[in-house]
Every structure is written in structure tokens, then in C-alpha cells.
Design an enzyme around this catalytic site. Structure first.
Site, PDB file in Angstrom:
ATOM      1  N   PRO A   1       0.802  -1.220   0.002  1.00 21.11           N
ATOM      2  CA  PRO A   1      -0.105  -0.010   0.025  1.00 21.11           C
ATOM      3  C   PRO A   1       0.937   1.318  -0.099  1.00 21.11           C
ATOM      4  O   PRO A   1       1.789   1.427   0.847  1.00 21.11           O
ATOM      5  CB  PRO A   1      -0.581  -0.105   1.206  1.00 21.11           C
ATOM      6  CG  PRO A   1      -0.994  -1.448   1.602  1.00 21.11           C
ATOM      7  CD  PRO A   1       0.327  -2.197   1.043  1.00 21.11           C
ATOM      8  N   CYS A   2       0.528   2.240  -0.950  1.00 23.60           N
ATOM      9  CA  CYS A   2       1.279   3.305  -1.057  1.00 23.60           C
ATOM     10  C   CYS A   2       0.873   4.794  -0.426  1.00 23.60           C
ATOM     11  O   CYS A   2       1.522   5.797  -0.581  1.00 23.60           O
ATOM     12  CB  CYS A   2       1.752   3.723  -2.615  1.00 23.60           C
ATOM     13  SG  CYS A   2      -0.140   4.053  -3.500  1.00 23.60           S
ATOM     14  N   GLN A   3      -0.274   4.498   0.274  1.00 19.95           N
ATOM     15  CA  GLN A   3      -0.788   5.786   0.529  1.00 19.95           C
ATOM     16  C   GLN A   3       0.216   6.672   1.575  1.00 19.95           C
ATOM     17  O   GLN A   3       0.115   8.005   1.271  1.00 19.95           O
ATOM     18  CB  GLN A   3      -2.201   5.660   1.412  1.00 19.95           C
ATOM     19  CG  GLN A   3      -3.320   5.208   0.540  1.00 19.95           C
ATOM     20  CD  GLN A   3      -3.366   3.917   0.304  1.00 19.95           C
ATOM     21  OE1 GLN A   3      -2.580   2.833   0.529  1.00 19.95           O
ATOM     22  NE2 GLN A   3      -4.685   3.151  -0.051  1.00 19.95           N
TER      23      GLN A   3
END
Length: 394
Positions: free
Chosen positions: A86-88
Site C-alpha cells: 500500500p502506497c498511501q
């Protein structure tokens, strides 16, 4: 001994999402063994589009998958491990939203550390190659990037990374992403990256120009629903393919257009859409129509340009698609149009409610970009298995 083209490197996709990276590696000649993700819509979509996978694992939190033996693979059974944690928490846009809107303690968010799960899989399976994808802002998170690279290196790999622009690899979208590639140290080769394949970017019009027109659904300003419920029916194409890209997107699809659903918008939004010219955004509309501060929400509305590639699609499309207004029609883009802009072919179907479809598309690695990353790696692996061209260090 099989010929090089007969060798299909095996791939396990960690943090697989809907399957953009899986699809790209499959298109490059790999066998997708399975995918792991905690999003039920992502897993359902992955299962339905990769039906020949040997392992169809249930939706699960990767941190709770402590015993990797249950997957049914042993060390050295996997040629390539791929994935995009996940890149948030690494994204400039994501960080701003979490700090401003959600009042989150970003630094302690566990998603900062999920890359360690990717490294855990690499350590256990010892693949020939591993490929991690993330937002380009990761290169500025020096400590995190060093931890990722060092963690993979410590398990016996040579590691390098590059920032790649999807529009330079046949994707009709300006999308910068970091790719971290590791190659097992006993193979006497360095990490390898693709060369640019597209000097002239594919445009939005070349991507979606053959898709049928859609009605602009409207709703009252204060309505909380997403508007009229639409059925995901098969629609006929508007025309024969009008570009090489459209031919590629339709090559394996024989049934028509699926997932061609768009969001409903209130009357005021639709009025603003109609006033915006291609490339214009919220700050360009008449001041009397502004309902938000233009210094903060300058690009809240934005109309795509027909003869240029799109700007980056994001998972925020799940909330609204105001930043992705169709260049010619008075509406935001549909799921299928977003999928086309991400380079998902038309036979790839998303299995989720419409808003979640947008999220899956926005979070995905463009398959054509993943394919470009995969091709030189696949070539090396085929040499390794078929004709022994890769020297193995002692």
C-alpha cells in the site's frame, strides 16, 4: 530441453490488488501462481481474471499469514515475487489527505512497514528475481527506501531501482512509479530495467474513442447516494477500432464492453462540466459558480484532453471522479474508460460495486508498464533455465 519461449517463469503476486502487475507479467510470458491481498473485491477480481492459478488464496491480512508453508509452495518454487505494498503513506496526495482530513498519525501507520512482508516472502522463497512497485515519492523517503533496498540485499540479492513513466511504455497516462528490482546474487547479472518503447505517448482519444457514449446521470445537490443504480450490462462498441491501441485492448474480447459505468453528479457539477474546456480545471470556472476555495481546490474539477495522455489516475476516484471529466461528453469517465487509461484490456472485468471498481483501477499497476518491466527479466530467466546463458557464481 525446452526452447526459451516454452519456459514460463512462475510468479507469486504479493499485495496483488485487482491484478495489474499479474496481468503484465502474464502477458510477458509468466505463469501466475496466485495473489495475496486483504481487499475482498481485489481478490474476487483477481480470482475471476486468473482462473488457472494454482493457488486461489482467500482474502486475508498478509501479516496474519505467518506460516508460509500453508500456501503450498516451497523455497525455490517461485521464480519471481512481485507486489506493490500500500502506497498511501508514501504518496504526496495520500499523506496530505490523511493528515488534513483524517487527522491521522501518519508516521505510526502500519502501512509504512508492510514492505517488510514483501521482504519476508523474498527471504522464504528465494526467487530468482523480485519486483516491488510504489509511488515515485518513495525515492524521497530516503530512510524507507534504504530499508527496503537493504532488507532485500541482506537476503542475498543485488538491488537497484528506477522511476518509470507509464506513458513511455504505451500507457495513455502520465504516471511515475518506482520499481525496485532484485536479482539473486548467485546469478552473475545485475538488476535489469526496460528501455522506453513509446516515443509518442498514446492519447486519451486513442484509448477510449471507440467506446459507446453514456448518459450524464444527475441528482440533487444534497443527495448522499451515488445516483441512479446502473446495471453492468454488455454494451456494443460505438465503432470499429480507431487506433492501434484500441485494437490491442479489444484483441481478446469477443463479447462487447463491460464495466462501462459512470458516476452520477449533481446539476451544479454538470453545469460546471459543460463550461470547462479540455485541460481546464476548477480555478478556470467563473467565480460565481465556485462553491469551494480555489486556492485549496484548484484542480477539484479537471477536464481530460482528447489529444494528450491522461494525468495520473488515483484510488480517490472511489470518492468522486471530478478530476477526470470526459473530454467530449458532459460527465466523468466510466470504469471501463479508466481501465483503458490504465491499459487493462476489455476482457479484464472488475467484480465489485462501481465505486470499488474505480478504487481497484486507481490502485493498479498499468499492465503494459508491468509487461515492459517483466520482459527483460523473463528473457534472462528463460536463458537460465533453457540454455544456461546466465553464469552462476560459486
Amino acid at each position: 530441453m525446452p526452447s526459451p519461449k516454452q519456459v514460463r517463469p512462475s510468479v507469486l503476486d504479493v499485495f496483488c490488488g485487482a491484478g495489474g502487475m499479474s496481468l503484465g507479467f502474464q502477458q510477458a510470458g509468466c505463469e501466475i501462481l496466485g495473489g495475496i491481498d486483504q481487499n475482498p473485491y481485489a481478490i474476487n477480481t483477481h480470482h475471476n481474471n486468473f482462473q488457472s492459478c494454482k493457488f486461489k488464496l482467500p482474502c486475508q491480512d498478509i501479516q496474519e499469514l505467518t506460516n508460509l508453508e500453508v500456501i503450498g509452495l516451497r523455497p525455490y518454487d517461485v521464480d519471481i515475487i512481485i507486489g506493490g505494498p500500500p502506497c498511501q503513506v508514501f504518496s504526496r496526495v495520500g499523506l496530505g489527505k490523511m493528515r488534513r482530513d483524517l487527522k491521522m498519525d501518519v508516521e505510526s501507520d502500519k502501512r509504512n512497514f508492510l514492505y517488510k512482508e514483501f521482504i519476508r516472502f523474498v527471504k522464504y522463497y528465494k526467487p530468482l528475481f523480485c519486483v516491488m512497485e510504489n509511488v515515485d515519492n518513495l525515492r524521497h523517503k530516503k530512510e524507507t527506501l534504504a530499508s527496503i533496498v537493504g532488507g532485500i540485499e541482506e537476503n542475498g540479492y543485488r538491488v537497484d531501482y528506477r522511476v518509470l513513466d507509464a506513458s513511455e511504455f504505451g500507457v495513455p497516462q502520465k504516471r511515475l512509479r518506482v520499481f525496485i528490482v532484485g536479482v539473486r546474487s548467485d546469478l552473475a547479472v545485475s538488476p535489469i530495467f526496460p528501455k522506453t518503447v513509446s516515443e509518442t505517448p498514446v492519447t486519451v482519444g486513442e484509448a477510449i474513442g471507440d467506446l459507446p457514449e453514456l448518459e450524464a446521470f444527475s441528482m440533487p445537490l444534497k443527495a448522499k447516494s451515488s445516483g441512479p443504480r446502473q446495471k453492468d450490462i454488455v454494451l456494443p462498441y460505438a465503432t470499429n477500432p480507431l487506433s492501434k491501441y484500441q485494437k490491442v485492448m479489444r484483441a481478446r474480447n469477443k463479447s462487447g464492453v463491460r464495466n462501462h459505468l459512470c458516476r452520477a453528479h449533481n446539476y451544479e457539477d454538470l453545469k460546471i462540466f459543460s463550461l470547462l474546456k479540455q485541460g481546464q480545471k476548477y480555478g478556470d470556472i467563473p467565480e460565481e459558480l465556485m462553491r469551494y476555495r480555489s486556492d485549496i481546490f484548484d484542480d477539484k474539477y479537471k477536464r481530460l484532453v482528447w489529444d494528450e495522455p491522461s494525468w495520473t489516475l488515483t484510488a480517490h476516484m472511489r470518492k468522486d471522479c471530478l478530476a477526470y471529466i470526459h473530454p467530449l461528453q458532459t460527465r466523468s469517465i466510466s470504469v471501463r474508460e479508466a481501465a483503458r487509461i490504465q491499459s487493462f484490456p476489455d476482457d479484464f472485468v472488475f467484480y465489485a460495486p462501481m465505486t470499488r471498481m474505480f478504487e481497484l483501477v486507481g490502485n493498479s499497476v498499468p499492465p503494459l508498464l508491468a509487461k515492459a518491466v517483466a520482459e527483460p527479466i523473463v528473457e534472462l530467466i528463460r536463458d537460465y533455465y533453457s540454455i544456461g546463458n546466465i553464469k552462476v557464481s560459486c
